[in-house]
Design a protein around this motif. Sequence first.
Motif, PDB file in Angstrom:
ATOM      1  N   MET A  26     -26.656  59.804  11.208  1.00 47.20           N
ATOM      2  CA  MET A  26     -25.856  59.721  12.432  1.00 47.20           C
ATOM      3  C   MET A  26     -24.395  60.123  12.210  1.00 47.20           C
ATOM      4  SD  MET A  26     -28.274  58.835  14.307  1.00 47.20           S
ATOM      5  CE  MET A  26     -27.379  58.625  15.839  1.00 47.20           C
ATOM      6  N   GLY A  27     -24.063  60.621  11.028  1.00 50.34           N
ATOM      7  CA  GLY A  27     -22.661  60.898  10.710  1.00 50.34           C
ATOM      8  C   GLY A  27     -22.118  62.192  11.261  1.00 50.34           C
ATOM      9  N   TYR A  28     -22.381  62.491  12.532  1.00 52.15           N
ATOM     10  CA  TYR A  28     -21.905  63.728  13.158  1.00 52.15           C
ATOM     11  C   TYR A  28     -20.792  63.436  14.165  1.00 52.15           C
ATOM     12  CZ  TYR A  28     -25.967  66.439  11.497  1.00 52.15           C
ATOM     13  OH  TYR A  28     -26.909  67.079  10.727  1.00 52.15           O
ATOM     14  N   GLY A  29     -20.153  64.501  14.622  1.00 54.84           N
ATOM     15  CA  GLY A  29     -19.281  64.428  15.791  1.00 54.84           C
ATOM     16  C   GLY A  29     -17.875  63.934  15.543  1.00 54.84           C
ATOM     17  N   PHE A  30     -17.377  64.035  14.312  1.00 53.42           N
ATOM     18  CA  PHE A  30     -16.027  63.557  14.029  1.00 53.42           C
ATOM     19  C   PHE A  30     -15.024  64.714  14.091  1.00 53.42           C
ATOM     20  CE2 PHE A  30     -18.856  60.670  11.630  1.00 53.42           C
ATOM     21  CZ  PHE A  30     -18.556  59.497  12.301  1.00 53.42           C
ATOM     22  N   ASP A  31     -13.842  64.420  14.595  1.00 53.96           N
ATOM     23  CA  ASP A  31     -12.770  65.425  14.619  1.00 53.96           C
ATOM     24  C   ASP A  31     -12.152  65.525  13.235  1.00 53.96           C
ATOM     25  OD1 ASP A  31     -13.105  65.881  17.342  1.00 53.96           O
ATOM     26  OD2 ASP A  31     -11.743  64.232  17.885  1.00 53.96           O
ATOM     27  N   TYR A  32     -11.872  66.754  12.813  1.00 52.15           N
ATOM     28  CA  TYR A  32     -11.238  66.967  11.522  1.00 52.15           C
ATOM     29  C   TYR A  32      -9.726  66.845  11.662  1.00 52.15           C
ATOM     30  CZ  TYR A  32     -15.870  68.828  10.404  1.00 52.15           C
ATOM     31  OH  TYR A  32     -17.223  68.981  10.216  1.00 52.15           O
ATOM     32  N   LYS A  57     -11.214  74.209   1.302  1.00 51.23           N
ATOM     33  CA  LYS A  57     -11.874  74.230   2.613  1.00 51.23           C
ATOM     34  C   LYS A  57     -12.555  72.904   2.965  1.00 51.23           C
ATOM     35  CE  LYS A  57     -12.676  79.222   2.500  1.00 51.23           C
ATOM     36  NZ  LYS A  57     -13.690  80.315   2.554  1.00 51.23           N
ATOM     37  N   THR A  58     -12.467  71.926   2.065  1.00 54.67           N
ATOM     38  CA  THR A  58     -13.027  70.612   2.359  1.00 54.67           C
ATOM     39  C   THR A  58     -12.277  69.994   3.531  1.00 54.67           C
ATOM     40  OG1 THR A  58     -13.641  70.239   0.047  1.00 54.67           O
ATOM     41  CG2 THR A  58     -13.492  68.304   1.454  1.00 54.67           C
ATOM     42  N   VAL A  59     -13.005  69.515   4.541  1.00 54.51           N
ATOM     43  CA  VAL A  59     -12.382  68.961   5.745  1.00 54.51           C
ATOM     44  C   VAL A  59     -12.060  67.478   5.549  1.00 54.51           C
ATOM     45  CG1 VAL A  59     -13.501  70.634   7.256  1.00 54.51           C
ATOM     46  CG2 VAL A  59     -14.631  68.451   6.787  1.00 54.51           C
ATOM     47  N   LEU A  60     -11.185  66.969   6.425  1.00 55.75           N
ATOM     48  CA  LEU A  60     -10.761  65.568   6.368  1.00 55.75           C
ATOM     49  C   LEU A  60     -11.075  64.872   7.681  1.00 55.75           C
ATOM     50  CD1 LEU A  60      -7.198  66.199   4.841  1.00 55.75           C
ATOM     51  CD2 LEU A  60      -9.304  65.704   3.578  1.00 55.75           C
ATOM     52  N   ILE A  61     -11.394  63.579   7.583  1.00 52.42           N
ATOM     53  CA  ILE A  61     -11.604  62.765   8.783  1.00 52.42           C
ATOM     54  C   ILE A  61     -10.648  61.571   8.737  1.00 52.42           C
ATOM     55  CG2 ILE A  61     -14.023  63.430   9.083  1.00 52.42           C
ATOM     56  CD1 ILE A  61     -14.835  60.780   7.755  1.00 52.42           C
ATOM     57  N   SER A  62     -10.471  60.919   9.873  1.00 45.38           N
ATOM     58  CA  SER A  62      -9.534  59.801   9.946  1.00 45.38           C
ATOM     59  C   SER A  62     -10.071  58.582   9.196  1.00 45.38           C
ATOM     60  CB  SER A  62      -9.276  59.424  11.407  1.00 45.38           C
ATOM     61  OG  SER A  62     -10.460  58.857  11.969  1.00 45.38           O
ATOM     62  N   GLN A  63      -9.168  57.680   8.855  1.00 42.31           N
ATOM     63  CA  GLN A  63      -9.561  56.432   8.201  1.00 42.31           C
ATOM     64  C   GLN A  63     -10.503  55.639   9.105  1.00 42.31           C
ATOM     65  OE1 GLN A  63      -8.547  55.222   4.978  1.00 42.31           O
ATOM     66  NE2 GLN A  63     -10.208  53.786   5.418  1.00 42.31           N
ATOM     67  N   GLU A  64     -10.255  55.675  10.407  1.00 43.38           N
ATOM     68  CA  GLU A  64     -11.100  54.952  11.365  1.00 43.38           C
ATOM     69  C   GLU A  64     -12.531  55.487  11.342  1.00 43.38           C
ATOM     70  OE1 GLU A  64     -11.298  53.962  16.177  1.00 43.38           O
ATOM     71  OE2 GLU A  64      -9.717  55.265  15.379  1.00 43.38           O
ATOM     72  N   ASP A  65     -12.687  56.821  11.357  1.00 39.37           N
ATOM     73  CA  ASP A  65     -14.034  57.409  11.310  1.00 39.37           C
ATOM     74  C   ASP A  65     -14.689  57.138   9.957  1.00 39.37           C
ATOM     75  OD1 ASP A  65     -13.836  58.389  13.870  1.00 39.37           O
ATOM     76  OD2 ASP A  65     -13.081  60.348  13.253  1.00 39.37           O
ATOM     77  N   HIS A  66     -13.888  57.169   8.914  1.00 44.58           N
ATOM     78  CA  HIS A  66     -14.395  56.863   7.567  1.00 44.58           C
ATOM     79  C   HIS A  66     -14.960  55.447   7.517  1.00 44.58           C
ATOM     80  CE1 HIS A  66     -14.611  56.622   3.222  1.00 44.58           C
ATOM     81  NE2 HIS A  66     -13.627  55.745   3.155  1.00 44.58           N
ATOM     82  N   ASP A  67     -14.269  54.511   8.158  1.00 44.37           N
ATOM     83  CA  ASP A  67     -14.729  53.121   8.160  1.00 44.37           C
ATOM     84  C   ASP A  67     -16.015  52.950   8.974  1.00 44.37           C
ATOM     85  OD1 ASP A  67     -12.650  52.305   6.531  1.00 44.37           O
ATOM     86  OD2 ASP A  67     -11.340  51.764   8.212  1.00 44.37           O
ATOM     87  N   LYS A  68     -16.184  53.798   9.991  1.00 42.63           N
ATOM     88  CA  LYS A  68     -17.436  53.754  10.764  1.00 42.63           C
ATOM     89  C   LYS A  68     -18.627  54.151   9.902  1.00 42.63           C
ATOM     90  CE  LYS A  68     -15.307  54.839  15.249  1.00 42.63           C
ATOM     91  NZ  LYS A  68     -15.190  55.876  16.310  1.00 42.63           N
ATOM     92  N   LEU A  69     -18.375  55.040   8.931  1.00 46.37           N
ATOM     93  CA  LEU A  69     -19.429  55.499   8.027  1.00 46.37           C
ATOM     94  C   LEU A  69     -19.407  54.680   6.736  1.00 46.37           C
ATOM     95  CD1 LEU A  69     -18.913  59.350   8.472  1.00 46.37           C
ATOM     96  CD2 LEU A  69     -20.792  57.987   9.393  1.00 46.37           C
ATOM     97  N   SER A  70     -19.402  53.362   6.887  1.00 41.15           N
ATOM     98  CA  SER A  70     -19.269  52.477   5.720  1.00 41.15           C
ATOM     99  C   SER A  70     -20.424  52.636   4.740  1.00 41.15           C
ATOM    100  CB  SER A  70     -19.174  51.023   6.186  1.00 41.15           C
ATOM    101  OG  SER A  70     -20.322  50.659   6.940  1.00 41.15           O
ATOM    102  N   LYS A  71     -21.601  52.990   5.249  1.00 43.36           N
ATOM    103  CA  LYS A  71     -22.786  53.129   4.394  1.00 43.36           C
ATOM    104  C   LYS A  71     -22.636  54.252   3.379  1.00 43.36           C
ATOM    105  CE  LYS A  71     -27.754  54.078   4.817  1.00 43.36           C
ATOM    106  NZ  LYS A  71     -28.854  54.394   5.783  1.00 43.36           N
TER     107      LYS A  71
END
Length: 226
Positions: free
Chosen positions: A54-60, A82-96
């Motif tokens: 389910m780890g889709y749909g995050f803004d870089y 070229k490695t993309v970055l996501i926010s700390q908030e989105d990172h925490d959503k993907l705790s698994k």
Amino acid sequence: MIISEIRYNQVIQKLRFDAEYFLPEYICCEEKLSKLTSFTLLGNLLSKVIRDPMGYGFDYRKTGIPYYRGEDLFNPFLGSDKTVLISQEDHDKLSKTKLLKGDIIMSVRGEIGKVGLYWGEDNQGNISPNVIILRPKCRKLSAFLSVYLITKYTRNQIKRVSAGSVQPTITVPFIKSIKAFSSSSLFQQKIESLVKESYNKRKKADEKYKEAERLLNEILGIEKLE
């Protein structure tokens, strides 16, 4: 013409009827591994195999947490400019799927079987659904396993299973069933030393390249151009 001669009971046992599955190079690797007295299944060396579909749909973002995808795996190095970055908030959503130092990342879709070894800080990286985390029971195994996973013996096992598929992919049960060479701790340490040396030289080369690029842009007077 390449021919493999296979008995009917072998076909029934494998439940595979596609010719690609029985290519000579696959059979040769299988026979060599079966003759080894020191091999085990990959699943026996891992504490966890982790994936979040389910780890889709995050803004870089311009700053944030590295979010590794299949294109960031360089057998066995990980990440690039070229490695993309996501926010700390989105990172925490993907705790698994937060990465720990020593995790091995493998692509399970697209160009499957590519590998990247994560040597960053704990919980400071994450992954897309098209890759999977292989977490060794012991971090000292990480470098050795990342190298073994890109040898022809593992690559042929992966290609054999995915051969003939319309949308190639590999599953967690298959990954755990991969036959792995069980080596001495001394040999594992030697491999780890070589991987670390290669990793440090690659990192230094990247830094030198960026420095050279900066100096060239400065000399040409284009360092402030977007």
